[in-house]
Scaffold this active site. Sequence first.
Site: not given
Length: 343
Positions: A207, A233-235, A253
């Site tokens: 996350d 991290g940023d996925f 979503h």
Amino acid sequence: MTSTEELAAGTPVSPGQLIKMTIADCSAKVLQSAVRLGVFSVLADGPADAASVAEAAGLHPRLATDFLDALAALGLLERDGDSYRNAAIADAYLVQGRSGYLGGFVELTDQTLYETWNRLTDALRTGEPQRLDPDKGGFFGDKHTDPERMKRFLSGLDAFSDRMGTELADRIDWSAYRSFVDVGGARGNLAAVLVQTHPHLAASCFDLERTRPLFTEHVGRLGLTDRISFAGGDFFADPVPAADVLVLGHILHGFDDEKRKSLLRKIFDSVNPGGRVLIYDRMIDDDRSDPDRLLSSLHMRLVSETGSEYRAADCQAWLREAGFTSTSAEPFLDTHTLVIGTK
């Protein structure tokens, strides 16, 4: 005979369904107030009369009896003369401190849902997402700048992740796997359920880095710091940690189709050979007729610029396009769909 045929034949059509829809939020508000006032917790140890409940929960005598009787009529309390007790569903899910407590989610919807949906007409006219605090971004504002606000928000979500984790723990045969990553796993609640049920699993939550302090506090309180790690991290920008199983719950979503496909390509690269990806959301039924799922999709469009629910068939197609060799879809906790992709 349909309503249209009844009109043509001159048969009166009852407006009852329309009236119920118009005042549906009244029932929800009764539930939300009862949770906030602790009515179900007051009755946790057994029946009590109206006066005792009113005193313990801080209810004014003028409204107390109608309020408690309304809760009984809604099936949340049971009444025997002047004595009230929790109905089975309230006893299981609305008594604070119990493992199945869903009151946090009830309070979360009370805080976020109504003000946003009051702006639906504006959204339908403009196409713009409606945020509670436009200057801070996000439909609940920037929770991360207020740790206590974020804890309350995550506490509400924990009620869901407990149930999701329990269902995944029982539904999936984890014996062939040794590791998993909960992508967007927040403070590690779902991961905690899985590792407690299957002690052989090594877990990680992936996350945003700003979530780490909340993860550390929560997992530490659960005594699982040696079982669950955190990867910040940023996925979309950073590599997704590798594991036998990757879980994406309520993630896809939030984005449009292109971003979903992009993320699933990254997920494929991170799933170990022979492993799986598990995806759950309130996916839209194939013939787009389930009102609850359509309302959920409309909610995502209301609070985000690109989000919406999607069909399970579309999700399976994205997984095959990403490289997964087999896919399946099945109902999940009555309200969701679980899509599985195998590498």
